[in-house]
Design a protein around this motif. Sequence first.
Motif, PDB file in Angstrom:
ATOM      1  N   LEU A 119      -3.999   5.809  -2.285  1.00 30.77           N
ATOM      2  CA  LEU A 119      -3.517   4.692  -1.477  1.00 30.77           C
ATOM      3  C   LEU A 119      -4.676   4.121  -0.676  1.00 30.77           C
ATOM      4  O   LEU A 119      -5.453   4.866  -0.080  1.00 30.77           O
ATOM      5  CB  LEU A 119      -2.413   5.155  -0.527  1.00 30.77           C
ATOM      6  CG  LEU A 119      -1.152   5.753  -1.174  1.00 30.77           C
ATOM      7  CD1 LEU A 119      -0.161   6.164  -0.089  1.00 30.77           C
ATOM      8  CD2 LEU A 119      -0.510   4.783  -2.161  1.00 30.77           C
ATOM      9  N   GLU A 120      -4.801   2.815  -0.664  1.00 25.63           N
ATOM     10  CA  GLU A 120      -5.876   2.186   0.096  1.00 25.63           C
ATOM     11  C   GLU A 120      -5.341   1.647   1.418  1.00 25.63           C
ATOM     12  O   GLU A 120      -4.243   1.097   1.487  1.00 25.63           O
ATOM     13  CB  GLU A 120      -6.536   1.072  -0.707  1.00 25.63           C
ATOM     14  CG  GLU A 120      -5.635  -0.114  -1.031  1.00 25.63           C
ATOM     15  CD  GLU A 120      -6.351  -1.194  -1.820  1.00 25.63           C
ATOM     16  OE1 GLU A 120      -6.143  -2.385  -1.500  1.00 25.63           O
ATOM     17  OE2 GLU A 120      -7.105  -0.856  -2.752  1.00 25.63           O
ATOM     18  N   ASP A 125      -9.320  -7.211   2.747  1.00 28.76           N
ATOM     19  CA  ASP A 125      -8.406  -8.345   2.778  1.00 28.76           C
ATOM     20  C   ASP A 125      -7.114  -7.920   3.467  1.00 28.76           C
ATOM     21  O   ASP A 125      -6.912  -6.758   3.790  1.00 28.76           O
ATOM     22  CB  ASP A 125      -8.124  -8.891   1.369  1.00 28.76           C
ATOM     23  CG  ASP A 125      -7.601  -7.806   0.422  1.00 28.76           C
ATOM     24  OD1 ASP A 125      -7.315  -6.688   0.900  1.00 28.76           O
ATOM     25  OD2 ASP A 125      -7.504  -8.085  -0.778  1.00 28.76           O
ATOM     26  N   ARG A 126      -6.265  -8.875   3.716  1.00 25.73           N
ATOM     27  CA  ARG A 126      -5.013  -8.586   4.396  1.00 25.73           C
ATOM     28  C   ARG A 126      -3.965  -8.116   3.395  1.00 25.73           C
ATOM     29  O   ARG A 126      -4.048  -8.354   2.206  1.00 25.73           O
ATOM     30  CB  ARG A 126      -4.503  -9.842   5.122  1.00 25.73           C
ATOM     31  CG  ARG A 126      -5.412 -10.284   6.258  1.00 25.73           C
ATOM     32  CD  ARG A 126      -5.481  -9.227   7.339  1.00 25.73           C
ATOM     33  NE  ARG A 126      -6.259  -9.689   8.485  1.00 25.73           N
ATOM     34  CZ  ARG A 126      -6.554  -8.929   9.534  1.00 25.73           C
ATOM     35  NH1 ARG A 126      -6.144  -7.679   9.569  1.00 25.73           N
ATOM     36  NH2 ARG A 126      -7.260  -9.409  10.535  1.00 25.73           N
ATOM     37  N   HIS A 133      -3.765   1.925  -4.577  1.00 26.40           N
ATOM     38  CA  HIS A 133      -5.081   1.603  -5.120  1.00 26.40           C
ATOM     39  C   HIS A 133      -5.150   2.021  -6.582  1.00 26.40           C
ATOM     40  O   HIS A 133      -5.643   1.285  -7.418  1.00 26.40           O
ATOM     41  CB  HIS A 133      -6.181   2.308  -4.321  1.00 26.40           C
ATOM     42  CG  HIS A 133      -7.561   1.956  -4.792  1.00 26.40           C
ATOM     43  ND1 HIS A 133      -8.158   0.757  -4.492  1.00 26.40           N
ATOM     44  CD2 HIS A 133      -8.451   2.643  -5.573  1.00 26.40           C
ATOM     45  CE1 HIS A 133      -9.367   0.708  -5.049  1.00 26.40           C
ATOM     46  NE2 HIS A 133      -9.563   1.839  -5.718  1.00 26.40           N
ATOM     47  N   LEU A 134      -4.646   3.227  -6.890  1.00 27.96           N
ATOM     48  CA  LEU A 134      -4.615   3.669  -8.277  1.00 27.96           C
ATOM     49  C   LEU A 134      -3.456   4.615  -8.506  1.00 27.96           C
ATOM     50  O   LEU A 134      -3.367   5.664  -7.879  1.00 27.96           O
ATOM     51  CB  LEU A 134      -5.929   4.370  -8.654  1.00 27.96           C
ATOM     52  CG  LEU A 134      -6.003   4.789 -10.130  1.00 27.96           C
ATOM     53  CD1 LEU A 134      -6.030   3.555 -11.036  1.00 27.96           C
ATOM     54  CD2 LEU A 134      -7.217   5.661 -10.389  1.00 27.96           C
ATOM     55  N   TYR A 135      -2.573   4.211  -9.386  1.00 24.43           N
ATOM     56  CA  TYR A 135      -1.527   5.101  -9.915  1.00 24.43           C
ATOM     57  C   TYR A 135      -1.981   5.503 -11.317  1.00 24.43           C
ATOM     58  O   TYR A 135      -2.663   6.499 -11.486  1.00 24.43           O
ATOM     59  CB  TYR A 135      -0.170   4.383  -9.893  1.00 24.43           C
ATOM     60  CG  TYR A 135       0.951   5.143 -10.568  1.00 24.43           C
ATOM     61  CD1 TYR A 135       1.381   6.371 -10.070  1.00 24.43           C
ATOM     62  CD2 TYR A 135       1.587   4.633 -11.694  1.00 24.43           C
ATOM     63  CE1 TYR A 135       2.410   7.071 -10.692  1.00 24.43           C
ATOM     64  CE2 TYR A 135       2.623   5.312 -12.315  1.00 24.43           C
ATOM     65  CZ  TYR A 135       3.024   6.536 -11.815  1.00 24.43           C
ATOM     66  OH  TYR A 135       4.040   7.223 -12.427  1.00 24.43           O
ATOM     67  N   THR A 136      -1.659   4.742 -12.329  1.00 23.95           N
ATOM     68  CA  THR A 136      -2.197   4.991 -13.666  1.00 23.95           C
ATOM     69  C   THR A 136      -3.047   3.798 -14.099  1.00 23.95           C
ATOM     70  O   THR A 136      -2.955   2.711 -13.536  1.00 23.95           O
ATOM     71  CB  THR A 136      -1.076   5.210 -14.691  1.00 23.95           C
ATOM     72  OG1 THR A 136      -0.198   4.077 -14.672  1.00 23.95           O
ATOM     73  CG2 THR A 136      -0.293   6.476 -14.383  1.00 23.95           C
ATOM     74  N   LEU A 156       0.270  -1.311 -11.531  1.00 25.50           N
ATOM     75  CA  LEU A 156       0.862  -1.354 -10.183  1.00 25.50           C
ATOM     76  C   LEU A 156      -0.186  -1.549  -9.096  1.00 25.50           C
ATOM     77  O   LEU A 156      -0.042  -1.058  -7.972  1.00 25.50           O
ATOM     78  CB  LEU A 156       1.673  -0.081  -9.909  1.00 25.50           C
ATOM     79  CG  LEU A 156       2.783   0.234 -10.912  1.00 25.50           C
ATOM     80  CD1 LEU A 156       3.446   1.562 -10.557  1.00 25.50           C
ATOM     81  CD2 LEU A 156       3.808  -0.884 -10.945  1.00 25.50           C
ATOM     82  N   ARG A 157      -1.224  -2.267  -9.391  1.00 26.44           N
ATOM     83  CA  ARG A 157      -2.305  -2.495  -8.422  1.00 26.44           C
ATOM     84  C   ARG A 157      -1.742  -3.132  -7.164  1.00 26.44           C
ATOM     85  O   ARG A 157      -1.038  -4.142  -7.212  1.00 26.44           O
ATOM     86  CB  ARG A 157      -3.362  -3.404  -9.055  1.00 26.44           C
ATOM     87  CG  ARG A 157      -4.572  -3.693  -8.177  1.00 26.44           C
ATOM     88  CD  ARG A 157      -5.517  -2.513  -8.156  1.00 26.44           C
ATOM     89  NE  ARG A 157      -6.773  -2.874  -7.485  1.00 26.44           N
ATOM     90  CZ  ARG A 157      -7.005  -2.623  -6.199  1.00 26.44           C
ATOM     91  NH1 ARG A 157      -6.085  -2.011  -5.475  1.00 26.44           N
ATOM     92  NH2 ARG A 157      -8.151  -2.970  -5.648  1.00 26.44           N
ATOM     93  N   ARG A 158      -2.028  -2.527  -6.018  1.00 30.49           N
ATOM     94  CA  ARG A 158      -1.640  -2.992  -4.689  1.00 30.49           C
ATOM     95  C   ARG A 158      -0.135  -3.072  -4.488  1.00 30.49           C
ATOM     96  O   ARG A 158       0.358  -3.779  -3.608  1.00 30.49           O
ATOM     97  CB  ARG A 158      -2.308  -4.331  -4.373  1.00 30.49           C
ATOM     98  CG  ARG A 158      -3.814  -4.178  -4.194  1.00 30.49           C
ATOM     99  CD  ARG A 158      -4.508  -5.428  -3.758  1.00 30.49           C
ATOM    100  NE  ARG A 158      -5.906  -5.141  -3.436  1.00 30.49           N
ATOM    101  CZ  ARG A 158      -6.831  -6.059  -3.209  1.00 30.49           C
ATOM    102  NH1 ARG A 158      -6.508  -7.335  -3.274  1.00 30.49           N
ATOM    103  NH2 ARG A 158      -8.062  -5.706  -2.911  1.00 30.49           N
ATOM    104  N   THR A 159       0.604  -2.333  -5.285  1.00 23.78           N
ATOM    105  CA  THR A 159       2.040  -2.197  -5.052  1.00 23.78           C
ATOM    106  C   THR A 159       2.279  -1.465  -3.740  1.00 23.78           C
ATOM    107  O   THR A 159       1.541  -0.541  -3.385  1.00 23.78           O
ATOM    108  CB  THR A 159       2.676  -1.402  -6.214  1.00 23.78           C
ATOM    109  OG1 THR A 159       2.508  -2.146  -7.418  1.00 23.78           O
ATOM    110  CG2 THR A 159       4.153  -1.146  -5.976  1.00 23.78           C
ATOM    111  N   GLU A 160       3.290  -1.868  -2.994  1.00 24.04           N
ATOM    112  CA  GLU A 160       3.580  -1.191  -1.733  1.00 24.04           C
ATOM    113  C   GLU A 160       4.205   0.167  -2.001  1.00 24.04           C
ATOM    114  O   GLU A 160       4.835   0.406  -3.036  1.00 24.04           O
ATOM    115  CB  GLU A 160       4.465  -2.074  -0.866  1.00 24.04           C
ATOM    116  CG  GLU A 160       3.756  -3.367  -0.445  1.00 24.04           C
ATOM    117  CD  GLU A 160       4.477  -4.095   0.674  1.00 24.04           C
ATOM    118  OE1 GLU A 160       5.376  -3.503   1.307  1.00 24.04           O
ATOM    119  OE2 GLU A 160       4.123  -5.267   0.910  1.00 24.04           O
TER     120      GLU A 160
END
Length: 333
Positions: A119-120, A125-126, A133-136, A156-160
């Motif tokens: 998780l990032e 950026d906002r 940040h990285l799942y698969t 799923l990049r940047r998914t909450e």
Amino acid sequence: MDPVVTIIITPRDRYTGLDECVEAVYRHTPQPFRLWIMDLDYPEAVIAPVRRQLEGRAEVRFFELGLRTPMDALREAQPLVDTPAVVLLDNDSRVTEGWLAPLLSALGDGHAVVTPLILEREGVDRGAPLRNHLYTGEIRVVDVEGTPYLIEHKHLRRTEVPDIPTERALTGTFELHCVLFDGELFKRIELPSMVIREHLDISLQVAAMGRTMVVEPRSVIHFDNLGTRMALSDMRFFFFRWGPKLTGPSSRLFERRWGYRFYSEQSMYNWVVRRKAFLVSRWLGAPIGIANRATQVAKKLFCRDWDPLPDPDGASRPLLAGGVPPQLSHELR
């Protein structure tokens, strides 16, 4: 009790934050471990307090290697590993409670490489204060005028956080923020002198060995993502690691080893220019919003684009669908 894992901490983009990284490891890791710290010319103000904190601990070793890339540093430690598992941990990443046991469980199920959910934190950026940040991920290939180029595709990049799956899943890629290796496999892989896409080189090696890689979301790591303002010494390391003397040769080394260029190569060089503008602006005291505007100015002045396809992801196909490509070279430099 014998250590089950060797945790190797290297700088990623900066020097500061090492103390917080080490503190999190000790707070959240009840399993016996070895801790190796790659001292890549840390400023005395950063490394001395950590040395004092860890003085007398038998499980700790410092490698004083001078200014060099993380991959070159890891090659020094690689043949010395003798634990069943190895964790590579960047100093700007923070382990959280219960992080190690799920990774070891996946290793026990026969997987060779296990990545936690990365998780990032909000940074360059906002957005959400904490997001994926990285799942698969997977390596894909796309053709441009008859020439194949590789794409690193992150699902799923940047998914909450509430929308990220919670089950273990196979993955074709990992990142070096935090990753666990089978100890014997770690000693067998090649660690090329790269600062760009080195994790994809290793991913292809693992695939060629017929071994599997998984993400285990029950283990969670927080990654700073350049959000914390850097010290001047941090920027010295960032400018070294991401300088053109290393980034361009890294791309050419990957090409010699695997026969492919990356579609995003120019975009990565542009990313470096924008990040340098962002970091200098932040160091001068600018808030994130103003620093982001500075990156846009830098982009207009210094960045050229190469993006000939309207939808490169949509036009791409999984690289490994046709089997693992042959490794053309075993050069490490």
